[in-house]
Scaffold this motif. Sequence first.
Motif, PDB file in Angstrom:
ATOM      1  N   MET A 123     -10.009   7.218 -23.099  1.00  0.00           N
ATOM      2  CA  MET A 123      -9.950   6.793 -24.337  1.00  0.00           C
ATOM      3  C   MET A 123      -8.592   6.866 -25.011  1.00  0.00           C
ATOM      4  N   HIS A 124      -8.368   6.184 -26.131  1.00  0.00           N
ATOM      5  CA  HIS A 124      -7.177   6.082 -26.719  1.00  0.00           C
ATOM      6  C   HIS A 124      -6.980   7.045 -27.792  1.00  0.00           C
ATOM      7  N   PRO A 125      -6.020   7.451 -27.874  1.00  0.00           N
ATOM      8  CA  PRO A 125      -4.710   7.333 -27.058  1.00  0.00           C
ATOM      9  C   PRO A 125      -4.709   8.323 -25.898  1.00  0.00           C
ATOM     10  N   LEU A 126      -4.322   7.695 -24.980  1.00  0.00           N
ATOM     11  CA  LEU A 126      -4.128   8.423 -23.550  1.00  0.00           C
ATOM     12  C   LEU A 126      -2.911   9.110 -23.515  1.00  0.00           C
ATOM     13  N   PRO A 127      -2.788  10.670 -23.531  1.00  0.00           N
ATOM     14  CA  PRO A 127      -1.731  11.274 -23.367  1.00  0.00           C
ATOM     15  C   PRO A 127      -1.015  11.146 -21.874  1.00  0.00           C
ATOM     16  N   MET A 128       0.333  11.264 -21.723  1.00  0.00           N
ATOM     17  CA  MET A 128       1.045  10.931 -20.552  1.00  0.00           C
ATOM     18  C   MET A 128       0.607  11.865 -19.326  1.00  0.00           C
ATOM     19  N   ASP A 129       0.492  13.449 -20.051  1.00  0.00           N
ATOM     20  CA  ASP A 129       0.053  14.284 -19.210  1.00  0.00           C
ATOM     21  C   ASP A 129      -1.220  13.943 -18.322  1.00  0.00           C
ATOM     22  N   LYS A 130      -2.501  13.448 -19.161  1.00  0.00           N
ATOM     23  CA  LYS A 130      -3.553  13.342 -18.719  1.00  0.00           C
ATOM     24  C   LYS A 130      -3.569  11.887 -17.493  1.00  0.00           C
ATOM     25  N   ALA A 131      -2.771  11.049 -17.985  1.00  0.00           N
ATOM     26  CA  ALA A 131      -2.575   9.641 -17.101  1.00  0.00           C
ATOM     27  C   ALA A 131      -1.863  10.374 -15.979  1.00  0.00           C
ATOM     28  N   LEU A 132      -0.668  11.176 -16.088  1.00  0.00           N
ATOM     29  CA  LEU A 132      -0.014  11.800 -14.836  1.00  0.00           C
ATOM     30  C   LEU A 132      -1.373  12.498 -13.866  1.00  0.00           C
ATOM     31  N   ALA A 133      -1.955  13.158 -14.448  1.00  0.00           N
ATOM     32  CA  ALA A 133      -2.980  14.177 -13.694  1.00  0.00           C
ATOM     33  C   ALA A 133      -3.937  13.211 -12.810  1.00  0.00           C
ATOM     34  N   PHE A 134      -4.416  12.175 -13.596  1.00  0.00           N
ATOM     35  CA  PHE A 134      -5.330  10.920 -13.035  1.00  0.00           C
ATOM     36  C   PHE A 134      -4.412  10.626 -11.657  1.00  0.00           C
ATOM     37  N   ARG A 147       0.762  -1.143   0.023  1.00  0.00           N
ATOM     38  CA  ARG A 147      -0.108  -0.049   0.035  1.00  0.00           C
ATOM     39  C   ARG A 147       0.867   1.292   0.012  1.00  0.00           C
ATOM     40  N   LEU A 148       0.603   2.200  -0.595  1.00  0.00           N
ATOM     41  CA  LEU A 148       1.171   3.613  -0.865  1.00  0.00           C
ATOM     42  C   LEU A 148       0.483   4.546  -0.286  1.00  0.00           C
ATOM     43  N   LYS A 149       0.798   5.134   0.921  1.00  0.00           N
ATOM     44  CA  LYS A 149       0.282   6.268   1.452  1.00  0.00           C
ATOM     45  C   LYS A 149       0.775   7.567   0.977  1.00  0.00           C
ATOM     46  N   ALA A 150       2.122   7.641   0.368  1.00  0.00           N
ATOM     47  CA  ALA A 150       2.670   8.614  -0.396  1.00  0.00           C
ATOM     48  C   ALA A 150       3.242   8.151  -1.523  1.00  0.00           C
ATOM     49  N   VAL A 151       3.248   8.720  -2.571  1.00  0.00           N
ATOM     50  CA  VAL A 151       3.616   8.400  -4.276  1.00  0.00           C
ATOM     51  C   VAL A 151       4.868   9.353  -4.674  1.00  0.00           C
ATOM     52  N   THR A 152       5.734   8.617  -4.820  1.00  0.00           N
ATOM     53  CA  THR A 152       6.933   9.522  -5.455  1.00  0.00           C
ATOM     54  C   THR A 152       6.556   9.832  -6.757  1.00  0.00           C
ATOM     55  N   ASP A 153       7.402  11.047  -7.327  1.00  0.00           N
ATOM     56  CA  ASP A 153       7.191  11.122  -8.877  1.00  0.00           C
ATOM     57  C   ASP A 153       7.593   9.980  -9.611  1.00  0.00           C
ATOM     58  N   GLY A 154       8.298   9.379  -9.247  1.00  0.00           N
ATOM     59  CA  GLY A 154       8.872   7.790 -10.217  1.00  0.00           C
ATOM     60  C   GLY A 154       7.739   6.897 -10.068  1.00  0.00           C
ATOM     61  N   GLN A 155       7.053   6.771  -8.917  1.00  0.00           N
ATOM     62  CA  GLN A 155       5.738   5.784  -8.922  1.00  0.00           C
ATOM     63  C   GLN A 155       4.602   6.326  -9.797  1.00  0.00           C
ATOM     64  N   LEU A 156       4.326   7.873  -9.596  1.00  0.00           N
ATOM     65  CA  LEU A 156       3.508   8.422 -10.600  1.00  0.00           C
ATOM     66  C   LEU A 156       3.492   8.083 -12.016  1.00  0.00           C
ATOM     67  N   GLN A 157       5.025   8.140 -12.501  1.00  0.00           N
ATOM     68  CA  GLN A 157       5.212   8.108 -13.824  1.00  0.00           C
ATOM     69  C   GLN A 157       5.103   6.628 -14.113  1.00  0.00           C
ATOM     70  N   SER A 158       5.503   5.542 -13.247  1.00  0.00           N
ATOM     71  CA  SER A 158       5.248   4.305 -13.535  1.00  0.00           C
ATOM     72  C   SER A 158       3.629   3.712 -13.592  1.00  0.00           C
ATOM     73  N   LEU A 159       2.918   4.341 -12.738  1.00  0.00           N
ATOM     74  CA  LEU A 159       1.489   4.130 -12.575  1.00  0.00           C
ATOM     75  C   LEU A 159       0.760   4.645 -13.935  1.00  0.00           C
ATOM     76  N   ALA A 160       1.269   5.945 -14.378  1.00  0.00           N
ATOM     77  CA  ALA A 160       0.737   6.584 -15.653  1.00  0.00           C
ATOM     78  C   ALA A 160       1.082   5.385 -16.794  1.00  0.00           C
ATOM     79  N   GLU A 161       2.236   5.054 -16.953  1.00  0.00           N
ATOM     80  CA  GLU A 161       2.681   4.053 -17.952  1.00  0.00           C
ATOM     81  C   GLU A 161       1.971   2.778 -17.902  1.00  0.00           C
ATOM     82  N   LEU A 162       1.561   2.492 -16.759  1.00  0.00           N
ATOM     83  CA  LEU A 162       0.682   1.322 -16.614  1.00  0.00           C
ATOM     84  C   LEU A 162      -0.678   1.499 -17.067  1.00  0.00           C
ATOM     85  N   LEU A 163      -1.204   2.661 -16.856  1.00  0.00           N
ATOM     86  CA  LEU A 163      -2.518   2.890 -17.186  1.00  0.00           C
ATOM     87  C   LEU A 163      -2.607   3.201 -18.990  1.00  0.00           C
TER      88      LEU A 163
END
Length: 177
Positions: free
Chosen positions: A41-52, A12-28
Motif C-alpha cells: 500500500m501507498h506510501p511504502l516506507p523504505m524500511d518495509k521495502a528493504l525488509a521485503f 541473475r543475482l545469487k547474492a545481493v549487496t546492500d547497494g542492490q537492496l537499496q536500489s531494489l527497494a527504491e524501484l519497488l
Amino acid sequence: MPAESSAHTIRRLKAVTDGQLQSLAELLIDCVDGGASVSFMHPLPMDKALAFWRGVADSAARGERALLVAEDAAGIVGTVQVVLDQPENQPHRADVAKMLVHRRARRQGLGEALMQAAEQVARECGKTLLVLDTASDDAERLYARLGWQRCGVIPGYALLPQGGLCDTTYFYRLLNH
C-alpha cells in the motif's frame, strides 16, 4: 546469462549487496508510488521495502528463486523473480513474480526483455510450466504478446496502492526446451 541491449543489461543475482537492496527497494517504492498493485500500500516506507527485498535475497541465496535485475547506466531499473521452490508434486512448475520496471525506464522493451530472461532461467532450471498473475492492463498486453495464455480474472482480488479494489488476471506459459 547476462542479456544485453544498448540500454540495459539483465543478470541473475545469487547474492545481493546492500547497494542492490537499496536500489531494489527504491524501484519497488517507485512502482507503488506509480499505482502498481504489487502487494504493498501507498506510501511504502523504505524500511518495509528493504525488509521485503532482504527476504527475497535470502530466498535467492538458498536457490528457492531466481532474482533477475535489469540495469542501465544509472543502476537497477527493473526486476523479475522466478519462484523455483514449489510443492513436491509440482517440480516442473515455477511462478513468475514481481516484474517491476521503474517509471523512467518504461516503454523501452525492458518488460519484454525481463520476461524472456525469466523464461530462459526457468528452462535452464528444468521448468516446463510458468504461472503468473497481474492487475495491470499494460502487463496483460505484454504477456499475451509474448505467448502467455490467459486463464481468467478474479474480480476484486486485491487493493490498489491508494485504495480501491482491483481485479487480477492469471496467465500460464508452457515452455519448450
